[in-house]
Design a protein around this motif. Structure first.
Motif, PDB file in Angstrom:
ATOM      1  N   ASP A   1      19.046  -0.642  -6.362  1.00 47.52           N
ATOM      2  CA  ASP A   1      18.128  -1.080  -7.422  1.00 47.52           C
ATOM      3  C   ASP A   1      17.843   0.006  -8.455  1.00 47.52           C
ATOM      4  O   ASP A   1      17.291  -0.283  -9.520  1.00 47.52           O
ATOM      5  N   ASP A   2      18.205   1.249  -8.132  1.00 39.64           N
ATOM      6  CA  ASP A   2      17.946   2.360  -9.053  1.00 39.64           C
ATOM      7  C   ASP A   2      19.174   2.728  -9.877  1.00 39.64           C
ATOM      8  O   ASP A   2      19.144   3.688 -10.655  1.00 39.64           O
ATOM      9  N   ILE A   3      20.264   1.994  -9.716  1.00 41.56           N
ATOM     10  CA  ILE A   3      21.520   2.302 -10.398  1.00 41.56           C
ATOM     11  C   ILE A   3      21.681   1.431 -11.638  1.00 41.56           C
ATOM     12  O   ILE A   3      21.525   0.216 -11.585  1.00 41.56           O
ATOM     13  N   ILE A   4      21.985   2.075 -12.743  1.00 41.17           N
ATOM     14  CA  ILE A   4      22.268   1.365 -14.002  1.00 41.17           C
ATOM     15  C   ILE A   4      23.653   1.804 -14.454  1.00 41.17           C
ATOM     16  O   ILE A   4      23.926   3.006 -14.535  1.00 41.17           O
ATOM     17  N   VAL A   5      24.535   0.855 -14.725  1.00 44.26           N
ATOM     18  CA  VAL A   5      25.896   1.213 -15.122  1.00 44.26           C
ATOM     19  C   VAL A   5      26.076   1.041 -16.622  1.00 44.26           C
ATOM     20  O   VAL A   5      25.413   0.221 -17.266  1.00 44.26           O
ATOM     21  N   GLY A   6      26.978   1.836 -17.172  1.00 40.70           N
ATOM     22  CA  GLY A   6      27.260   1.775 -18.602  1.00 40.70           C
ATOM     23  C   GLY A   6      28.581   2.440 -18.904  1.00 40.70           C
ATOM     24  O   GLY A   6      29.356   2.769 -17.994  1.00 40.70           O
ATOM     25  N   GLY A   7      28.829   2.672 -20.186  1.00 39.70           N
ATOM     26  CA  GLY A   7      30.110   3.219 -20.592  1.00 39.70           C
ATOM     27  C   GLY A   7      30.196   4.732 -20.563  1.00 39.70           C
ATOM     28  O   GLY A   7      31.272   5.288 -20.350  1.00 39.70           O
ATOM     29  N   SER A   8      29.056   5.426 -20.777  1.00 43.30           N
ATOM     30  CA  SER A   8      29.101   6.893 -20.825  1.00 43.30           C
ATOM     31  C   SER A   8      27.704   7.475 -20.664  1.00 43.30           C
ATOM     32  O   SER A   8      26.705   6.796 -20.908  1.00 43.30           O
ATOM     33  N   SER A   9      27.656   8.742 -20.279  1.00 42.31           N
ATOM     34  CA  SER A   9      26.373   9.446 -20.186  1.00 42.31           C
ATOM     35  C   SER A   9      25.745   9.583 -21.567  1.00 42.31           C
ATOM     36  O   SER A   9      24.515   9.549 -21.720  1.00 42.31           O
ATOM     37  N   TYR A  10      26.581   9.733 -22.578  1.00 40.00           N
ATOM     38  CA  TYR A  10      26.101   9.840 -23.950  1.00 40.00           C
ATOM     39  C   TYR A  10      25.313   8.586 -24.332  1.00 40.00           C
ATOM     40  O   TYR A  10      24.260   8.658 -24.978  1.00 40.00           O
TER      41      TYR A  10
ATOM     42  N   MET B   1      23.618   5.741 -14.346  1.00 39.89           N
ATOM     43  CA  MET B   1      22.355   6.470 -14.397  1.00 39.89           C
ATOM     44  C   MET B   1      21.515   6.041 -13.207  1.00 39.89           C
ATOM     45  O   MET B   1      21.522   4.866 -12.830  1.00 39.89           O
ATOM     46  N   ILE B   2      20.797   6.996 -12.629  1.00 39.75           N
ATOM     47  CA  ILE B   2      19.963   6.709 -11.466  1.00 39.75           C
ATOM     48  C   ILE B   2      18.514   7.052 -11.795  1.00 39.75           C
ATOM     49  O   ILE B   2      18.201   8.184 -12.169  1.00 39.75           O
ATOM     50  N   THR B   3      17.646   6.070 -11.666  1.00 42.51           N
ATOM     51  CA  THR B   3      16.227   6.276 -11.936  1.00 42.51           C
ATOM     52  C   THR B   3      15.397   5.270 -11.141  1.00 42.51           C
ATOM     53  O   THR B   3      15.812   4.135 -10.927  1.00 42.51           O
ATOM     54  N   SER B   4      14.227   5.709 -10.712  1.00 47.92           N
ATOM     55  CA  SER B   4      13.297   4.803 -10.022  1.00 47.92           C
ATOM     56  C   SER B   4      12.157   4.388 -10.946  1.00 47.92           C
ATOM     57  O   SER B   4      11.258   3.665 -10.524  1.00 47.92           O
ATOM     58  N   ASN B   5      12.215   4.842 -12.195  1.00 45.28           N
ATOM     59  CA  ASN B   5      11.149   4.547 -13.155  1.00 45.28           C
ATOM     60  C   ASN B   5      11.120   3.052 -13.452  1.00 45.28           C
ATOM     61  O   ASN B   5      12.045   2.513 -14.091  1.00 45.28           O
TER      62      ASN B   5
ATOM     63  N   LYS C   1      12.900  -1.834 -16.311  1.00 48.97           N
ATOM     64  CA  LYS C   1      12.539  -3.131 -16.877  1.00 48.97           C
ATOM     65  C   LYS C   1      12.937  -3.208 -18.341  1.00 48.97           C
ATOM     66  O   LYS C   1      13.441  -4.245 -18.818  1.00 48.97           O
ATOM     67  N   THR C   2      12.751  -2.111 -19.050  1.00 51.70           N
ATOM     68  CA  THR C   2      13.127  -2.065 -20.462  1.00 51.70           C
ATOM     69  C   THR C   2      14.623  -2.292 -20.630  1.00 51.70           C
ATOM     70  O   THR C   2      15.059  -3.050 -21.505  1.00 51.70           O
ATOM     71  N   LEU C   3      15.401  -1.648 -19.783  1.00 46.90           N
ATOM     72  CA  LEU C   3      16.850  -1.807 -19.850  1.00 46.90           C
ATOM     73  C   LEU C   3      17.275  -3.212 -19.460  1.00 46.90           C
ATOM     74  O   LEU C   3      18.239  -3.763 -20.001  1.00 46.90           O
ATOM     75  N   GLU C   4      16.553  -3.780 -18.535  1.00 50.07           N
ATOM     76  CA  GLU C   4      16.860  -5.150 -18.111  1.00 50.07           C
ATOM     77  C   GLU C   4      16.653  -6.132 -19.255  1.00 50.07           C
ATOM     78  O   GLU C   4      17.427  -7.073 -19.448  1.00 50.07           O
ATOM     79  N   ILE C   5      15.612  -5.886 -20.042  1.00 50.61           N
ATOM     80  CA  ILE C   5      15.275  -6.800 -21.132  1.00 50.61           C
ATOM     81  C   ILE C   5      16.100  -6.529 -22.393  1.00 50.61           C
ATOM     82  O   ILE C   5      16.628  -7.450 -23.020  1.00 50.61           O
ATOM     83  N   THR C   6      16.211  -5.267 -22.758  1.00 49.53           N
ATOM     84  CA  THR C   6      16.830  -4.942 -24.049  1.00 49.53           C
ATOM     85  C   THR C   6      18.073  -4.086 -23.941  1.00 49.53           C
ATOM     86  O   THR C   6      18.699  -3.773 -24.965  1.00 49.53           O
ATOM     87  N   GLY C   7      18.439  -3.697 -22.743  1.00 47.65           N
ATOM     88  CA  GLY C   7      19.484  -2.693 -22.590  1.00 47.65           C
ATOM     89  C   GLY C   7      20.906  -3.163 -22.555  1.00 47.65           C
ATOM     90  O   GLY C   7      21.486  -3.552 -23.569  1.00 47.65           O
ATOM     91  N   LEU C   8      21.512  -3.169 -21.388  1.00 51.59           N
ATOM     92  CA  LEU C   8      22.958  -3.307 -21.270  1.00 51.59           C
ATOM     93  C   LEU C   8      23.351  -4.500 -20.398  1.00 51.59           C
ATOM     94  O   LEU C   8      23.872  -4.332 -19.298  1.00 51.59           O
ATOM     95  N   PRO C   9      23.118  -5.736 -20.858  1.00 46.61           N
ATOM     96  CA  PRO C   9      23.417  -6.893 -20.019  1.00 46.61           C
ATOM     97  C   PRO C   9      24.900  -7.049 -19.706  1.00 46.61           C
ATOM     98  O   PRO C   9      25.273  -7.516 -18.638  1.00 46.61           O
ATOM     99  N   PHE C  10      25.765  -6.671 -20.652  1.00 49.19           N
ATOM    100  CA  PHE C  10      27.209  -6.752 -20.421  1.00 49.19           C
ATOM    101  C   PHE C  10      27.828  -5.406 -20.797  1.00 49.19           C
ATOM    102  O   PHE C  10      28.715  -5.319 -21.635  1.00 49.19           O
TER     103      PHE C  10
END
Length: 356
Positions: free
Chosen positions: A70-79, A224-228, A233-242
């Motif tokens: 639940d603390d893992i968020i995937v994306g294309g790059s650290s940048y 990215m790993i975060t428990s914040n 929640k912000t990323l879930e709503i506005t972040g990286l759905p695909f």
């Protein structure tokens, strides 16, 4: 290298090596076969929308890294993640350690953030003075970036010191970003990683990518790993759905579960790191900084030789190494190269020592 002894003549090695990209800091084993197979097997998925939860990939990353799913968020790059963090935290003042990876200066500056550079002294082998560093962490600092292992010096900050920094940051409401781009190459990485700290401190964020260890810069996969809870929640709503496609997800699951490739990579780098360091350590014309990752930083002590001279000498032999003249905190007396396979490392060491 074999048994720490350079026993092959450079001339004999030239025919076996065309181009050695020791400047890229990537795994010499190359792209895992499991990844290319996964991509080939999933070509039919190009017409399918990706799973926005990336459940299978997060489970594979969790098993590999020890992070909570639940603390893992995937994306294309650290940048990409740092760009999001800048938008989320709106930092006014940041601390970057130098020398070190400074990939995020532009993003911070574009967001109106003042950058403070904390210099680690060469006289102390660029070791971070933890007590002095935390004395700079006041309430007017919004965010700090720590590259661990250091993306320039290849040195590591131990977990106990990281936790000490995390506590101070927590008390001063400072976001602490730990970029672990090279952590996969470190011995006993489980006890050196900052990932366990993310469960205890909501202000600690860990970044990792697959470019270096899995040798897949063209794939573009990071996490990215975060428990914040607010950030998540912000990323879930506005972040990286695909954020990633089906082929990238399939390749990611394959690489993180490829135990054979992972074990062989770590054993190769551990062996070559020790042998190259041992072979170079007896030469008085250079100074070494003991590496923890898959590359080594070297200072040239001869006045008449510059980093550019060494780079130019190596290039006609098909060897590409990195001059550090453009890196903050260093100058034209520093070079860097990564560990390759045994024959390539023999050639690298022989060639460098011919000029320095």
């Amino acid at each position: 290298m074999k048994n720490g002894v350079i026993n092959l003549k450079t001339e004999n090695l030239l025919s076996q090596v065309e181009t050695v990209r020791a400047d890229l800091n990537m795994n010499p084993l190359g792209v895992p076969e499991s990844v290319t197979k996964a991509i080939a097997d999933n070509m039919s998925q190009l017409s399918v929308y990706p799973d926005h939860t990336t459940k299978k990939l997060k489970e594979a990353i969790s098993a590999y890294s020890g992070a909570k799913t639940d603390d893992i968020i995937v994306g294309g790059s650290s940048y990409e993640f740092v760009k999001i963090l800048c938008e989320f935290t709106s930092p006014k003042k940041a601390i970057l350690i130098t020398p070190g990876a400074q990939n995020y200066e532009k993003l911070l500056s574009m967001n109106g953030c003042e950058i403070i550079y904390y210099s680690t002294p060469e006289e102390e082998d660029f070791t971070l003075d933890i007590a002095d560093f935390i004395s700079k962490l006041s309430e007017d600092i919004d965010i700090i970036f720590i590259s661990n292992p250091n993306g320039t010096t290849s040195q590591i900050i131990d977990a106990e010191s990281l936790e000490f920094i995390a506590k101070i940051c927590d008390g001063n409401n400072i976001t602490m970003v730990v970029d672990e781009e090279y952590m996969d190459f470190v011995d006993d990485l489980e006890s050196n990683s900052a990932i366990p700290l993310t469960s205890e401190y909501e202000n600690v964020i860990v970044l990792r990518n697959t470019t270096k260890f899995f040798a897949v810069p063209g794939l573009r996969l990071a996490y990215m790993i975060t428990s914040n809870p607010v950030l998540k929640k912000t990323l879930e709503i506005t972040g990286l759905p695909f954020a990633i496609g089906k082929l990238v997800e399939a390749a990611g699951v394959a690489m993180f579960t490829d135990e054979k490739y992972i074990a062989e990579s770590r054993e190769l780098i551990k062996t070559e790191r020790n042998l190259v360091y041992s072979a170079l350590s007896t030469h008085k014309s250079i100074k070494l900084y003991k590496p923890a990752a898959n590359f080594i930083l070297i200072r040239i002590l001869r006045d008449a030789i510059s980093a550019g001279d060494v780079v130019d000498y190596c290039m006609p032999k098909g060897l590409y190494i990195r001059s550090c003249a453009d890196i903050g905190g260093l100058d034209n007396k520093y070079i860097r190269f990564c560990f390759m396979n045994p024959k390539q490392d023999d050639l690298l060491v022989n060639t460098v020592l011919e000029i320095v």
